[in-house]
Design an enzyme around this catalytic site. Sequence first.
Site, PDB file in Angstrom:
ATOM      1  N   GLY A  14     -14.491 -16.535   3.771  1.00 15.43           N
ATOM      2  CA  GLY A  14     -13.836 -15.683   4.774  1.00 15.43           C
ATOM      3  C   GLY A  14     -14.210 -14.225   4.569  1.00 15.43           C
TER       4      GLY A  14
ATOM      5  N   THR B  58      -5.871  -3.861   7.198  1.00 19.72           N
ATOM      6  CA  THR B  58      -5.706  -5.158   6.574  1.00 19.72           C
ATOM      7  C   THR B  58      -5.709  -6.255   7.632  1.00 19.72           C
ATOM      8  OG1 THR B  58      -4.394  -6.432   4.998  1.00 19.72           O
ATOM      9  CG2 THR B  58      -3.177  -4.864   6.307  1.00 19.72           C
TER      10      THR B  58
ATOM     11  N   LEU C 286     -18.030 -26.058   5.846  1.00 22.68           N
ATOM     12  CA  LEU C 286     -19.356 -25.874   5.252  1.00 22.68           C
ATOM     13  C   LEU C 286     -20.216 -24.910   6.068  1.00 22.68           C
ATOM     14  CD1 LEU C 286     -20.630 -26.923   2.700  1.00 22.68           C
ATOM     15  CD2 LEU C 286     -21.778 -28.693   4.045  1.00 22.68           C
TER      16      LEU C 286
ATOM     17  N   LYS D 154      -9.856  -6.195  10.042  1.00 19.70           N
ATOM     18  CA  LYS D 154     -10.992  -5.639   9.298  1.00 19.70           C
ATOM     19  C   LYS D 154     -12.313  -5.736  10.068  1.00 19.70           C
ATOM     20  CE  LYS D 154      -9.055  -6.143   4.688  1.00 19.70           C
ATOM     21  NZ  LYS D 154      -9.248  -6.629   3.321  1.00 19.70           N
TER      22      LYS D 154
ATOM     23  N   SER E 191       0.799  -1.228   0.000  1.00 19.19           N
ATOM     24  CA  SER E 191       0.000   0.000   0.000  1.00 19.19           C
ATOM     25  C   SER E 191       0.838   1.289   0.000  1.00 19.19           C
ATOM     26  CB  SER E 191      -0.976  -0.003   1.175  1.00 19.19           C
ATOM     27  OG  SER E 191      -1.851  -1.096   1.048  1.00 19.19           O
TER      28      SER E 191
ATOM     29  N   GLY F 122      -5.754 -10.494  -9.567  1.00 19.12           N
ATOM     30  CA  GLY F 122      -5.864  -9.936  -8.208  1.00 19.12           C
ATOM     31  C   GLY F 122      -5.336  -8.524  -8.097  1.00 19.12           C
TER      32      GLY F 122
ATOM     33  N   ALA G 123     -12.826 -11.797   2.772  1.00 13.05           N
ATOM     34  CA  ALA G 123     -12.831 -11.303   1.396  1.00 13.05           C
ATOM     35  C   ALA G 123     -14.082 -11.797   0.665  1.00 13.05           C
ATOM     36  CB  ALA G 123     -11.574 -11.772   0.670  1.00 13.05           C
TER      37      ALA G 123
ATOM     38  N   ASN H 141     -12.217  -1.719   5.531  1.00 14.26           N
ATOM     39  CA  ASN H 141     -10.796  -1.650   5.167  1.00 14.26           C
ATOM     40  C   ASN H 141     -10.286  -0.217   5.039  1.00 14.26           C
ATOM     41  OD1 ASN H 141     -11.919  -0.855   2.732  1.00 14.26           O
ATOM     42  ND2 ASN H 141     -10.360  -1.912   1.510  1.00 14.26           N
TER      43      ASN H 141
HETATM   44  P1  ATR Z   1      -9.718 -13.371   4.034  1.00 19.55           P
HETATM   45  O1  ATR Z   1     -10.115 -12.239   4.921  1.00 19.55           O
HETATM   46  O2  ATR Z   1      -8.495 -13.066   3.200  1.00 19.55           O
HETATM   47  O3  ATR Z   1     -10.834 -13.907   3.218  1.00 19.55           O
HETATM   48  P2  ATR Z   1     -10.061 -15.483   5.931  1.00 19.55           P
HETATM   49  O4  ATR Z   1     -11.243 -14.786   6.467  1.00 19.55           O
HETATM   50  O5  ATR Z   1      -9.076 -16.092   6.895  1.00 19.55           O
HETATM   51  O6  ATR Z   1      -9.193 -14.540   5.005  1.00 19.55           O
HETATM   52  O7  ATR Z   1     -10.576 -16.612   4.908  1.00 19.55           O
HETATM   53  C1  ATR Z   1      -9.728 -17.559   4.369  1.00 19.55           C
HETATM   54  C2  ATR Z   1     -10.525 -18.436   3.405  1.00 19.55           C
HETATM   55  O8  ATR Z   1      -9.599 -19.352   2.819  1.00 19.55           O
HETATM   56  C3  ATR Z   1     -11.596 -19.298   4.098  1.00 19.55           C
HETATM   57  O9  ATR Z   1     -12.637 -19.509   3.216  1.00 19.55           O
HETATM   58  C4  ATR Z   1     -10.828 -20.587   4.366  1.00 19.55           C
HETATM   59  O10 ATR Z   1     -11.620 -21.720   4.514  1.00 19.55           O
HETATM   60  P3  ATR Z   1     -12.226 -22.124   5.969  1.00 19.55           P
HETATM   61  O11 ATR Z   1     -13.402 -21.241   6.178  1.00 19.55           O
HETATM   62  O12 ATR Z   1     -12.569 -23.544   5.836  1.00 19.55           O
HETATM   63  O13 ATR Z   1     -11.124 -21.876   6.945  1.00 19.55           O
HETATM   64  C5  ATR Z   1     -10.029 -20.696   3.091  1.00 19.55           C
HETATM   65  N1  ATR Z   1      -8.877 -21.564   3.246  1.00 19.55           N
HETATM   66  C6  ATR Z   1      -7.741 -21.304   3.895  1.00 19.55           C
HETATM   67  N2  ATR Z   1      -6.895 -22.347   3.804  1.00 19.55           N
HETATM   68  C7  ATR Z   1      -7.521 -23.295   3.066  1.00 19.55           C
HETATM   69  C8  ATR Z   1      -7.173 -24.611   2.600  1.00 19.55           C
HETATM   70  N3  ATR Z   1      -5.985 -25.132   2.880  1.00 19.55           N
HETATM   71  N4  ATR Z   1      -8.056 -25.273   1.856  1.00 19.55           N
HETATM   72  C9  ATR Z   1      -9.245 -24.739   1.547  1.00 19.55           C
HETATM   73  N5  ATR Z   1      -9.651 -23.513   1.950  1.00 19.55           N
HETATM   74  C10 ATR Z   1      -8.793 -22.795   2.705  1.00 19.55           C
END
Ligand code: ATR
Length: 482
Positions: free
Chosen positions: A345, A279, A369, A283, A236, A452, A347, A304
Amino acid sequence: MLCMVLTGRTIEENLQQVATNRPYLSLVELRLDLLAEGEADKAVEFPTLIDLPVILTCRRHSDGGAYRGAEKERLALLQRVSQGKFAYIDLEDDLKRGAFEEQLRQRKVEIIRSYHDFEKIPADFFHRAAKIAARGEIPKLAVTPTSISDLITLFRSQQELADIQQKIIVGMGEYGVPARILYKRLGSMLSYCSNDAIAPGQLTAQIMSELYRSEQVDQQTKIFGVIGNPISQTNSPHIHNPALQAIKFNAIYVPFLVDSVRSFFALAELLPISGFSVTVPFKQAILPYLGKITREVKHIGSCNTVVRSKNLWSGTNTDYYGFVEPLLDAIEAKTLQSALVVGAGGAARAVVWALRNYGCKVTILNRTLEKAKQLASETMSAYDTLENAHLYHGVDLVVQTTTVGMAGDVAGDPIPSFIFSGREIFYELIYKPRETELLRRAVEAEASIVYGIEMLLRQAKLQFEAFSGYHYPKWVQPYQEH
Ligand code: ATR
């Protein structure tokens, strides 16, 4: 003043370091402890070989230096070399003062009296500085903040030590980086830089001068920044600073490693900070501190961008618009009816809300899930497991929001069973690396790609507008070190 610590093994190498960094520098520090055997005695002549004032020092191992010899020999070496035309000599606070200092004074060499702490900020920080200054020496306190509240202590130097005209305050380590960049706002007469980060957290002369323009910071300079933990990877500052400079806005954008949002708001009041990007992982944590939030922040549950407006901290979410912008043509053409969002998550929340607001039918796939189900119920979407991705062949848009495929996991593919038809838009939120495994498959299938970096830049440009009140200038490119 920007002071470069010369890290060459020889006088010749040091001259080279001065030559390549000359435009950025006001003075240099010559470190006898870093010189190879036989070079130290040549150092007497060093100040006559360059057109900058030189600080002479010989740093002990216990103070982060390389000198491991006997103390008596170190002092004898310093005394010999100090016969050269040095402007300053840096001597440690625990040395006994004596005839050497008297000689230096007579020769009008200024004494910097230094104290190092690589673990903390000592309790007697202000007192120690005042005691040194009372002896007519320049106090130099190089200490290590380990939290934002420590950083506040450093920034309080400006008021607490206002009576001391010449002083050097250094914040070492990652929490100290803002103090290095904003050294003028601590009242420090200089900030150190080096080619090799010889002290923890030190930046290069080029970054201090070109990216941050630390030298130009004054009492009117508005301070913006980004908070996160970790923060060292942030891009940034490279996006915001060149644009602030291009529109001649007296402002600077600084990265802050943050341990506590509450302490950060105290720092923001003290400095003051006019606005900041938020970040990972703050957030959501930021929300209780905001006096005003937009509808998007409320729905998405994450913010953000924070700006000070009158007496309130006001939060927006530019990820939301940054995400949507590259899709607007497809939305307008009504070719974006169905979407698969991979991940649930923070994002993903912004992505799903945005797509739903534009009337797109969304299915959320996630490893956990329960999280997919929760987001689906809030947004009237469908949800499924990652393993069932192949069932959604033929959707108009696939958005990848998980961390799978990021640097460190470049072979990762969150939906290996999904086969691209080539007619979809594939939108990858990861920007490092530029090409994830899933994106490579999308390219191979000739899908349309949104990288991205596009969302990153767009959300940053919207933040820039929120901070400065001006559009991000079209001709500006993010800063790249050369
Ligand atoms: P962000 O704010 O960047 O979205 P986050 O809220 O930590 O970060 O979300 C991470 C996402 O990546 C989630 O959907 C996470 O899945 P879970 O909800 O099951 O944790 C997904 N993720 C991270 N590592 C993963 C992996 N090894 N396989 C599949 N999904 C993964």
